[in-house]
Design a protein around this motif. Structure first.
Motif, short mmCIF file in Angstrom:
data_model
loop_
_atom_site.label_atom_id
_atom_site.label_comp_id
_atom_site.label_asym_id
_atom_site.label_seq_id
_atom_site.Cartn_x
_atom_site.Cartn_y
_atom_site.Cartn_z
N ASN A 93 4.46 -28.42 -2.77
CA ASN A 93 5.40 -27.41 -2.28
C ASN A 93 6.80 -27.58 -2.82
OD1 ASN A 93 3.35 -26.32 -0.78
ND2 ASN A 93 3.95 -27.32 1.12
N ALA A 94 7.19 -28.81 -3.11
CA ALA A 94 8.54 -29.06 -3.61
C ALA A 94 8.76 -28.38 -4.96
CB ALA A 94 8.80 -30.56 -3.72
N ARG A 95 7.66 -28.04 -5.62
CA ARG A 95 7.77 -27.39 -6.93
C ARG A 95 7.88 -25.87 -6.83
NH1 ARG A 95 5.60 -31.99 -7.80
NH2 ARG A 95 5.34 -32.91 -9.87
N TYR A 96 7.65 -25.32 -5.64
CA TYR A 96 7.63 -23.87 -5.51
C TYR A 96 8.68 -23.39 -4.53
CZ TYR A 96 3.16 -24.53 -7.77
OH TYR A 96 2.20 -24.89 -8.65
N LEU A 97 9.14 -22.18 -4.74
CA LEU A 97 10.03 -21.55 -3.77
C LEU A 97 9.15 -21.06 -2.62
CD1 LEU A 97 12.09 -19.53 -6.36
CD2 LEU A 97 12.84 -21.54 -5.08
N GLY A 98 9.79 -20.76 -1.53
CA GLY A 98 9.02 -20.13 -0.46
C GLY A 98 8.56 -21.10 0.61
N VAL A 99 8.56 -22.39 0.31
CA VAL A 99 8.28 -23.37 1.35
C VAL A 99 9.58 -24.08 1.66
CG1 VAL A 99 6.97 -25.41 2.03
CG2 VAL A 99 5.92 -23.71 0.53
N VAL A 100 10.01 -23.98 2.89
CA VAL A 100 11.27 -24.62 3.27
C VAL A 100 10.99 -25.66 4.35
CG1 VAL A 100 13.55 -24.25 4.26
CG2 VAL A 100 12.57 -22.55 2.71
N TYR A 101 11.43 -26.87 4.12
CA TYR A 101 11.21 -27.93 5.09
C TYR A 101 12.41 -28.06 6.02
CZ TYR A 101 7.09 -29.50 2.54
OH TYR A 101 5.85 -29.58 1.97
N GLU A 102 12.12 -28.38 7.26
CA GLU A 102 13.14 -28.59 8.28
C GLU A 102 13.44 -30.08 8.39
OE1 GLU A 102 14.40 -25.95 9.84
OE2 GLU A 102 12.96 -24.57 8.92
N LYS A 103 14.49 -30.38 9.16
CA LYS A 103 14.88 -31.77 9.37
C LYS A 103 13.72 -32.61 9.92
CE LYS A 103 18.28 -34.69 11.63
NZ LYS A 103 18.89 -34.96 12.93
N GLU A 104 12.99 -32.04 10.90
CA GLU A 104 11.86 -32.77 11.52
C GLU A 104 10.79 -33.09 10.48
OE1 GLU A 104 14.26 -31.02 14.45
OE2 GLU A 104 13.21 -29.98 12.82
N ASP A 105 10.57 -32.17 9.55
CA ASP A 105 9.57 -32.39 8.49
C ASP A 105 9.99 -33.57 7.63
OD1 ASP A 105 8.12 -30.03 9.20
OD2 ASP A 105 9.53 -28.83 8.05
N ALA A 106 11.26 -33.59 7.26
CA ALA A 106 11.76 -34.65 6.39
C ALA A 106 11.68 -36.00 7.10
CB ALA A 106 13.19 -34.34 5.97
N GLU A 107 12.04 -36.03 8.38
CA GLU A 107 11.93 -37.28 9.16
C GLU A 107 10.49 -37.76 9.21
OE1 GLU A 107 15.68 -36.52 12.24
OE2 GLU A 107 13.65 -35.91 12.81
N GLU A 108 9.59 -36.81 9.43
CA GLU A 108 8.16 -37.11 9.48
C GLU A 108 7.67 -37.66 8.14
OE1 GLU A 108 4.20 -36.71 11.35
OE2 GLU A 108 6.25 -37.20 11.94
N ALA A 109 8.07 -37.02 7.06
CA ALA A 109 7.64 -37.43 5.71
C ALA A 109 8.08 -38.86 5.42
CB ALA A 109 8.21 -36.47 4.66
N VAL A 110 9.32 -39.18 5.76
CA VAL A 110 9.85 -40.53 5.54
C VAL A 110 9.07 -41.53 6.40
CG1 VAL A 110 11.85 -42.02 5.95
CG2 VAL A 110 12.14 -39.84 4.78
#
Length: 128
Positions: A93-110
């Motif tokens: 998804n990081a390679r495409y537009l149209g998917v936007v991650y929220e703060k919670e997503d980023a915390e979860e990913a880490v």
């Protein structure tokens, strides 16, 4: 070992990606944080597989890498499947537009990336 330098480099890069993911998270760049978290887990798994087998795996899939590791260690290296799928999706998804991650997503990913790295270290220590 023949690949020791390469293994060290990969592990260092993996940890660098994790630090960068945390810093992107702080800066509010959540897409990048997710992508870098995925990269850190992927590189760390590749480093350990290279270390054990002398072979660099071709796959980018974290699930496949964990399964390769399980085979090599002759023991199930298991992590929550939903989490793995979520982290893998960041790679794409990081390679495409149209998917936007929220703060919670980023915390979860880490959190997932750290969890995977800790799991791998723990399993390796048990091997002795």
């Amino acid at each position: 070992a023949m690949h020791a330098e390469e293994v060290e480099l990969l592990k260092r890069r993996a940890k660098g990606f994790l630090r960068a993911a945390k810093s992107s998270l702080k800066d509010g760049d959540y897409d990048l944080a997710c992508f870098m978290a995925e990269q850190s887990a992927q590189l760390y798994l590749k480093a350990v597989i290279l270390e054990i087998s002398g072979e660099m795996p071709r796959t980018h899939s974290i699930r496949s890498l964990l399964s390769i590791l399980s085979t090599l260690l002759k023991k199930q290296v298991k992590y929550d499947r939903k989490s793995l799928i979520f982290l893998e999706s960041a790679y794409i998804n990081a390679r495409y537009l149209g998917v936007v991650y929220e703060k919670e997503d980023a915390e979860e990913a880490v959190r997932i990336a750290e969890g995977i790295m800790e799991l791998v270290d723990r399993v390796r220590k048990e091997e002795g």
